[in-house]
Motif scaffolding. Structure first.
Motif, mmCIF file in Angstrom:
data_model
loop_
_atom_site.group_PDB
_atom_site.id
_atom_site.type_symbol
_atom_site.label_atom_id
_atom_site.label_comp_id
_atom_site.label_asym_id
_atom_site.label_seq_id
_atom_site.Cartn_x
_atom_site.Cartn_y
_atom_site.Cartn_z
ATOM 1 N N GLY A 77 0.697 -1.348 0.094
ATOM 2 C CA GLY A 77 0.014 -0.013 -0.008
ATOM 3 C C GLY A 77 0.949 1.287 -0.036
ATOM 4 O O GLY A 77 0.634 2.304 0.726
ATOM 5 N N THR A 78 2.034 1.310 -0.898
ATOM 6 C CA THR A 78 2.896 2.270 -0.938
ATOM 7 C C THR A 78 2.555 3.632 -1.555
ATOM 8 O O THR A 78 3.147 4.597 -1.162
ATOM 9 N N GLY A 79 1.278 3.642 -2.014
ATOM 10 C CA GLY A 79 0.793 5.052 -2.726
ATOM 11 C C GLY A 79 1.991 5.335 -3.552
ATOM 12 O O GLY A 79 2.546 4.641 -4.393
ATOM 13 N N PHE A 82 5.743 5.635 -0.269
ATOM 14 C CA PHE A 82 6.100 5.754 1.111
ATOM 15 C C PHE A 82 5.700 4.553 1.900
ATOM 16 O O PHE A 82 4.705 4.015 2.013
ATOM 17 N N ASP A 100 0.804 -1.493 -4.862
ATOM 18 C CA ASP A 100 -0.331 -0.655 -4.406
ATOM 19 C C ASP A 100 -1.443 -1.190 -5.346
ATOM 20 O O ASP A 100 -1.289 -1.643 -6.678
ATOM 21 N N SER A 101 -2.649 -0.988 -4.729
ATOM 22 C CA SER A 101 -3.866 -1.202 -5.811
ATOM 23 C C SER A 101 -4.267 -0.413 -6.853
ATOM 24 O O SER A 101 -4.841 -0.581 -7.637
ATOM 25 N N THR A 102 -3.427 0.639 -6.691
ATOM 26 C CA THR A 102 -4.004 1.733 -7.732
ATOM 27 C C THR A 102 -2.696 1.743 -8.852
ATOM 28 O O THR A 102 -1.612 1.991 -8.500
ATOM 29 N N ARG A 105 -0.541 4.969 -9.280
ATOM 30 C CA ARG A 105 0.507 5.248 -8.306
ATOM 31 C C ARG A 105 1.889 4.345 -8.695
ATOM 32 O O ARG A 105 2.823 4.698 -8.563
ATOM 33 N N ALA A 125 -1.599 -4.287 -7.639
ATOM 34 C CA ALA A 125 -2.319 -5.370 -7.135
ATOM 35 C C ALA A 125 -2.885 -5.093 -5.770
ATOM 36 O O ALA A 125 -2.090 -4.416 -5.072
ATOM 37 N N ARG A 126 -3.765 -5.807 -5.370
ATOM 38 C CA ARG A 126 -4.334 -5.860 -3.948
ATOM 39 C C ARG A 126 -3.464 -6.828 -3.357
ATOM 40 O O ARG A 126 -2.871 -7.983 -3.806
ATOM 41 N N ALA A 127 -2.836 -6.633 -2.051
ATOM 42 C CA ALA A 127 -1.847 -7.422 -1.239
ATOM 43 C C ALA A 127 -2.535 -8.820 -1.053
ATOM 44 O O ALA A 127 -1.767 -9.758 -1.445
ATOM 45 N N GLU A 128 -3.915 -8.785 -0.756
ATOM 46 C CA GLU A 128 -4.132 -10.098 -0.566
ATOM 47 C C GLU A 128 -4.348 -11.035 -1.743
ATOM 48 O O GLU A 128 -4.609 -12.347 -1.651
ATOM 49 N N ARG A 145 2.772 2.019 5.555
ATOM 50 C CA ARG A 145 2.204 3.190 6.431
ATOM 51 C C ARG A 145 0.881 3.526 5.788
ATOM 52 O O ARG A 145 0.777 3.863 4.616
ATOM 53 N N ALA A 146 0.164 4.029 6.729
ATOM 54 C CA ALA A 146 -1.286 4.417 6.606
ATOM 55 C C ALA A 146 -2.093 3.929 5.501
ATOM 56 O O ALA A 146 -2.906 4.530 4.534
ATOM 57 N N VAL A 147 -2.314 2.426 5.733
ATOM 58 C CA VAL A 147 -2.904 1.595 4.758
ATOM 59 C C VAL A 147 -4.435 1.179 5.430
ATOM 60 O O VAL A 147 -5.370 1.017 5.166
ATOM 61 N N LEU A 156 -2.817 -8.702 5.875
ATOM 62 C CA LEU A 156 -2.443 -8.065 4.534
ATOM 63 C C LEU A 156 -0.789 -8.330 4.555
ATOM 64 O O LEU A 156 -0.200 -8.780 3.252
HETATM 65 N N1 SAH Z 1 1.840 4.377 2.240
HETATM 66 C C1 SAH Z 1 1.446 5.558 1.440
HETATM 67 C C2 SAH Z 1 0.059 5.538 0.995
HETATM 68 C C3 SAH Z 1 -0.918 5.494 1.958
HETATM 69 S S1 SAH Z 1 -2.843 5.656 1.260
HETATM 70 C C4 SAH Z 1 1.843 6.737 2.423
HETATM 71 O O1 SAH Z 1 1.903 6.601 3.687
HETATM 72 O O2 SAH Z 1 1.711 7.902 1.922
HETATM 73 C C5 SAH Z 1 -3.060 3.999 1.133
HETATM 74 C C6 SAH Z 1 -2.615 3.391 -0.016
HETATM 75 O O3 SAH Z 1 -2.874 1.888 0.226
HETATM 76 C C7 SAH Z 1 -3.298 3.725 -1.126
HETATM 77 O O4 SAH Z 1 -2.478 4.120 -2.418
HETATM 78 C C8 SAH Z 1 -4.311 2.299 -1.702
HETATM 79 O O5 SAH Z 1 -4.354 2.127 -2.994
HETATM 80 C C9 SAH Z 1 -3.482 1.345 -1.071
HETATM 81 N N2 SAH Z 1 -4.245 -0.071 -0.777
HETATM 82 C C10 SAH Z 1 -5.108 0.096 0.185
HETATM 83 N N3 SAH Z 1 -5.348 -1.188 0.392
HETATM 84 C C11 SAH Z 1 -4.687 -2.232 -0.333
HETATM 85 C C12 SAH Z 1 -4.504 -3.383 -0.633
HETATM 86 N N4 SAH Z 1 -5.376 -4.309 0.140
HETATM 87 N N5 SAH Z 1 -3.368 -3.843 -1.244
HETATM 88 C C13 SAH Z 1 -2.635 -2.999 -1.978
HETATM 89 N N6 SAH Z 1 -2.755 -1.618 -1.886
HETATM 90 C C14 SAH Z 1 -3.446 -1.167 -1.047
#
Ligand code: SAH
Length: 237
Positions: A77-79, A82, A100-102, A105, A125-128, A145-147, A156
């Motif tokens: 979930g690195t965005g 980070f 990251d799922s997006t 990004r 991809a989604r981590a799971e 961080r922040a996921v 996850l």
């Molecule tokens: N880690 C970064 C981004 C946090 S925002 C930072 O600290 O700034 C959360 C991110 O997690 C988003 O980009 C979202 O797309 C990703 N995310 C959320 N659930 C996820 C999952 N199950 N697998 C992969 N990515 C995921």
């Protein structure tokens, strides 16, 4: 203070070296993120000074309690990168994978790594779901961080770790997190982790404390985890 001065001072407060080439790479990445951020929503941070503190130093705080040199690392979930990208820019010996799922990004991370001459692996991809593609128990360090709250995040992330490896999520250090940590104890245990503690730190000019959570993989993660996301979130461990 300039971007480089903020990063250098922050590192020196943690007794970490601040080589010029690392500072130059970090500054180049900051420019790439802030430039791209004008046309694509990557971060709420818009100034280099705030970037130096909230993205660079916050990510590098991991180095106050773990040795990542040459290790196989994954950032879930690195965005826009980070905490993994500042760590890779600081120490290019990291063998790092970004997830990251997006897609946009991840595209940004791949482009930035190319522009900065870094070799990285990245998956949109989604981590799971990605875990099934030969990724189980494949990494020495998992970062995030922040996921998600720690009980969900553990499901996850812990499946990716090899035995003896470390899961090092970044969190705020406050009362709400104390409750989150308490609630995650069972999940960590079920997934083969052992909570070793938290390491608090502060960031210059930022109110409140943050922390690195230290979780070691001491047992196998049962094969049924991670579950599908609907299950994880509806019925968290
Ligand atoms: N880690 C970064 C981004 C946090 S925002 C930072 O600290 O700034 C959360 C991110 O997690 C988003 O980009 C979202 O797309 C990703 N995310 C959320 N659930 C996820 C999952 N199950 N697998 C992969 N990515 C995921």
């Amino acid at each position: 203070m300039s971007f480089k001065d903020i990063v250098r001072d922050g590192l020196s407060a943690w007794d970490l070296p601040a080589p010029d080439d690392a500072l130059a790479r970090l500054e180049a990445f900051c420019s790439l993120v802030l430039e791209t951020n004008k046309v694509m929503n990557l971060t709420a941070v818009t100034e280099p000074d705030a970037f130096a503190v909230r993205h660079v130093l916050d990510s590098l705080s991991i180095l106050t309690c773990a040795d990542l040199h040459g290790k196989k690392v994954i950032d879930i979930g690195t965005g826009p990168g980070f905490p993994g990208m500042p760590l890779k820019l600081y120490d290019p010996s990291l063998d790092i994978t970004f997830v990251d799922s997006t897609q946009k990004r991840i595209d940004f991370i791949v482009k930035s790594a190319d522009a900065l001459g870094l070799s990285v692996t990245a998956f949109a991809a989604r981590a799971e779901e990605l875990i099934a593609k030969g990724m189980r128990a494949n990494f020495e360090i998992v970062l995030s961080r922040a996921v998600a709250p720690l009980n969900i995040l553990s499901e996850l992330c812990l499946p990716y770790l090899r035995m003896g490896g470390q899961f090092l999520p970044l969190k705020s250090d406050n009362e709400a997190f104390a409750a989150e940590l308490k609630q995650a104890r069972r999940a960590i245990d079920v997934l083969g982790g052992a909570l070793q503690g938290t390491r608090s730190y502060t960031l210059p000019g930022v109110e409140g404390k943050k922390c690195v959570v230290l979780i070691q993989k001491t047992g196998e993660t049962p094969a049924k985890y991670p579950r599908r996301y609907a299950k994880i979130s509806q019925n968290p461990l």
